[in-house]
Scaffold this motif. Structure first.
Motif, PDB file in Angstrom:
ATOM      1  N   ASP A   1      31.503  -8.824  19.572  1.00 17.79           N
ATOM      2  CA  ASP A   1      32.222  -9.757  18.702  1.00 17.79           C
ATOM      3  C   ASP A   1      31.290 -10.376  17.661  1.00 17.79           C
ATOM      4  O   ASP A   1      31.683 -10.580  16.501  1.00 17.79           O
ATOM      5  CB  ASP A   1      32.868 -10.864  19.535  1.00 17.79           C
ATOM      6  CG  ASP A   1      34.079 -10.378  20.323  1.00 17.79           C
ATOM      7  OD1 ASP A   1      34.570  -9.264  20.036  1.00 17.79           O
ATOM      8  OD2 ASP A   1      34.523 -11.108  21.228  1.00 17.79           O
TER       9      ASP A   1
ATOM     10  N   ALA B   1      35.517  -2.085  26.065  1.00 10.84           N
ATOM     11  CA  ALA B   1      35.145  -3.133  25.104  1.00 10.84           C
ATOM     12  C   ALA B   1      35.140  -2.602  23.674  1.00 10.84           C
ATOM     13  O   ALA B   1      35.601  -3.273  22.744  1.00 10.84           O
ATOM     14  CB  ALA B   1      33.772  -3.695  25.468  1.00 10.84           C
TER      15      ALA B   1
ATOM     16  N   THR C   1      37.129  -3.490  19.604  1.00  9.51           N
ATOM     17  CA  THR C   1      36.149  -3.990  18.643  1.00  9.51           C
ATOM     18  C   THR C   1      36.332  -3.356  17.271  1.00  9.51           C
ATOM     19  O   THR C   1      36.211  -2.131  17.135  1.00  9.51           O
ATOM     20  CB  THR C   1      34.715  -3.699  19.138  1.00  9.51           C
ATOM     21  OG1 THR C   1      34.538  -4.280  20.431  1.00  9.51           O
ATOM     22  CG2 THR C   1      33.679  -4.271  18.180  1.00  9.51           C
TER      23      THR C   1
ATOM     24  N   ARG D   1      31.116  -8.120  25.517  1.00  8.13           N
ATOM     25  CA  ARG D   1      32.194  -8.659  24.692  1.00  8.13           C
ATOM     26  C   ARG D   1      31.647  -9.620  23.642  1.00  8.13           C
ATOM     27  O   ARG D   1      31.984  -9.532  22.454  1.00  8.13           O
ATOM     28  CB  ARG D   1      33.208  -9.375  25.587  1.00  8.13           C
ATOM     29  CG  ARG D   1      34.431  -9.941  24.889  1.00  8.13           C
ATOM     30  CD  ARG D   1      35.374  -8.861  24.380  1.00  8.13           C
ATOM     31  NE  ARG D   1      35.007  -8.356  23.063  1.00  8.13           N
ATOM     32  CZ  ARG D   1      35.223  -7.109  22.655  1.00  8.13           C
ATOM     33  NH1 ARG D   1      35.777  -6.231  23.459  1.00  8.13           N
ATOM     34  NH2 ARG D   1      34.862  -6.722  21.442  1.00  8.13           N
TER      35      ARG D   1
END
Length: 565
Positions: A503, A532, A536, A499
């Motif tokens: 990010d 995930a 994104t 994560r």
């Protein structure tokens, strides 16, 4: 009642269809494959993997096959490379060559092993006798009681650990290599017990090269785990806790005495800790004996413009000239291990070096990390010349539209003259290297799409600022992402920090793909990555990443990521 049931069934089917329709299918659905293309069986292995990809919705193979060494490969290799390109084309699967590794040597070391990153040795002593100068310890060093013959109550004399014998480490007077006793590491596999460990501290001279020697024997050991820490670790550590060098020793389940050797540079330290340790999870028995330390000379000597050798008279201060006063120097066994002796300095007729003279010699040596990882210097121009030649040959033989920079785990660098003369941080040296790699690729193929591993550009991974150093690098790589092209596609592979990593890169405007799977026995890892990726921005793909050639789940992975499951 039938009408109500039919309505409920229709609603459920509609919901299922909608759920399936909403499954994200990313454009890059790949598998990682390592294949040497040494013989025709490798072609058939490639064909089988490519066929599985084609049948299960995967559209790319990230291929590590030494494609950036085409200029020194035999004609048979080039023929096989073209054959697998044809196979991939027939099956509708794209080959993405994995190229230009710094952290793992790759093509640069295949061309010239002297291009390895080097660490400096300063003012080592050589003494002239009968026409040659040989290395002499200055001063002599030793590990007191390295034969484990002396004991004080329940302790090994001269060693700070273990605090007392009988807790994982035992004196053995029946099995030993020489003398009257050895030490036995024995742990029943109880993870609640402290890991068996032996350590002592010894004085050294700063910026010198040393070799550790240890004899080991085994009985009833568990098999070593792939990518694990071996059965036993021999390590030299600086007073501040920084490892100077270590070797993870993989031993047979049961084996006779063998000698292990490892080298380390003392760097700026006057004392180092020498330790031998075993995992607390390790069952069985390991014997150790004859732990020794010695200063060594020109072992793994590097010869390139950025790693000069200087030879001067200790008393006169005269700088002697290679090719005039002494013969050209080279380590003919340059293998980045410490299992051999370095060359002596051969005096030339008519030279100025005198019989009996004491010389002070400074040089750079190569080394390895873990068992065999050798890093290339990012500041030596010859590296980029090699890559430029091969970028054109890759295009001629594979015609790829995508390229993958194998730029992970760069664990050495920044010490040699080539790096220091640039007077910029290692993060910038790395960024400049990556930028030049991209430019080299696009000089050959202007429309190329370039991918790269994430870790050296990720503050959540190997570009962290939590430590002031990274393995043998005296700095960290924090901020490296500020120096690389913005159109790279980043392959994130740190599952536990997926994560944070995704990010970080998406926040900087980079597209990302996930390096998933990693040789598990199920597909929970890829499922975690998909969850995930779905959250994104700019997420673009996922890859089945196997380092152990485990392709059993490849078809199921393809079905999962292509929406067929």
């Amino acid at each position: 009642m039938k009408t109500s049931l039919s309505f409920v069934l229709l609603v459920l089917l509609t919901l299922c269809a909608c759920a399936k329709k909403e499954t994200k299918v990313y454009p890059y659905r790949w598998v990682y494959m390592s294949n040497s293309l040494r013989d025709d069986s490798d072609i058939e292995e490639f064909r089988a993997v490519a066929k599985t990809c084609s049948e299960h919705g995967l559209n790319g193979i990230l291929l590590s096959c030494g494609a950036d060494q085409i200029d020194i490969r035999p004609a048979e290799y080039v023929s096989r490379l073209r054959e697998i390109a044809a196979i991939a084309g027939e099956l509708g699967v794209e080959i993405v060559p994995s190229i230009f590794s710094i952290g793992y040597g790759g093509s640069a070391l295949a061309h010239n092993r002297n291009l390895a990153a080097g660490i400096e040795v300063r003012e080592a002593l050589f003494v002239v006798k009968k026409g040659e100068a040989r290395h002499a310890a200055d001063p002599a060093v030793e590990i007191p009681n390295g034969g484990f013959e002396q004991y004080e109550e329940e302790r090994v004399a001269g060693f700070s650990a273990p605090e007392r014998l009988g807790q994982g480490v035992f004196r053995d007077q029946e099995t030993f290599r020489e003398g009257a006793s050895a030490l036995r590491f024995e742990n029943p596999g109880d993870t609640t017990l402290e890991a068996p460990r032996l350590s002592t501290e010894v004085p050294v001279t700063p910026n010198r090269l040393y070799r550790l020697r240890l004899w080991v024997k085994s009985a009833g050991l568990d098999p070593s785990r792939p990518f694990g820490s071996g059965n036993l670790r021999l390590q030299a550590t600086a007073p501040d806790g920084r490892p100077l060098e270590w070797i993870n020793i993989n031993m047979p389940s049961t084996g006779d005495w063998v000698e292990v050797q490892e080298g380390f540079n003392s760097r700026d330290n006057e004392r180092v800790e020498i330790s031998v340790s075993s995992s607390r999870r390790q069952s069985g028995k390991i014997w150790i004996d004859d732990l020794r330390l010695e200063e060594i000379g020109l072992v793994n000597l590097l010869r390139r413009p950025g790693t000069p050798v200087t030879v001067r008279g200790e008393i006169s201060g005269v700088l002697y000239e290679e090719g005039v006063d002494f013969a050209p120097l080279a380590d003919s066994l340059l293998n980045f291990r410490f299992d051999h002796e370095g060359p002596s300095i051969q005096l030339l007729k008519g030279g100025r070096i005198k019989e009996g003279e004491r010389l002070r010699v400074s040089f750079y040596h190569g080394t390895h990390v873990y068992d065999s990882q050798v890093t290339v210097c990012m500041s030596e121009p010859e590296v980029y010349d090699i890559w430029s030649r091969n970028a054109r040959l890759i295009l001629d033989n594979l015609e790829p539209s995508k390229y993958f920079l194998h730029m992970d785990e760069i664990r050495n660098g920044g010490h040699c003259k080539a790096c220091k003369d640039r007077n910029i941080p290692m993060a910038q040296i790395l960024g400049d290297c990556i930028t030049r790699q991209v430019n080299i690729i696009r000089e050959a193929n202007p429309q190329a799409e370039v991918f790269i591993w994430s870790d050296m550009l990720d503050p959540n991974h190997n570009a962290s600022d939590k430590r002031p150093y990274y393995y043998h690098v005296d700095e960290n790589y924090y901020g490296s992402w500020n120096y690389v092209p913005k159109d790279l596609v980043i392959a994130c592979w740190y599952f536990e920090k997926r994560r944070e990593s995704l990010d970080h890169f998406s926040g900087l405007g980079y597209r990302t793909i996930a390096g998933a799977y990693y040789d598990a026995d199920d597909l929970e890892n890829p499922k975690g990555w998909l969850a995930a990726l779905d959250q994104t921005p700019l997420a673009s793909g996922i890859m089945y990443t196997t380092w152990l050639e485990k392709y059993e789940l490849l078809g199921a992975f393809g079905d999962l990521v292509s929406g067929k499951e």
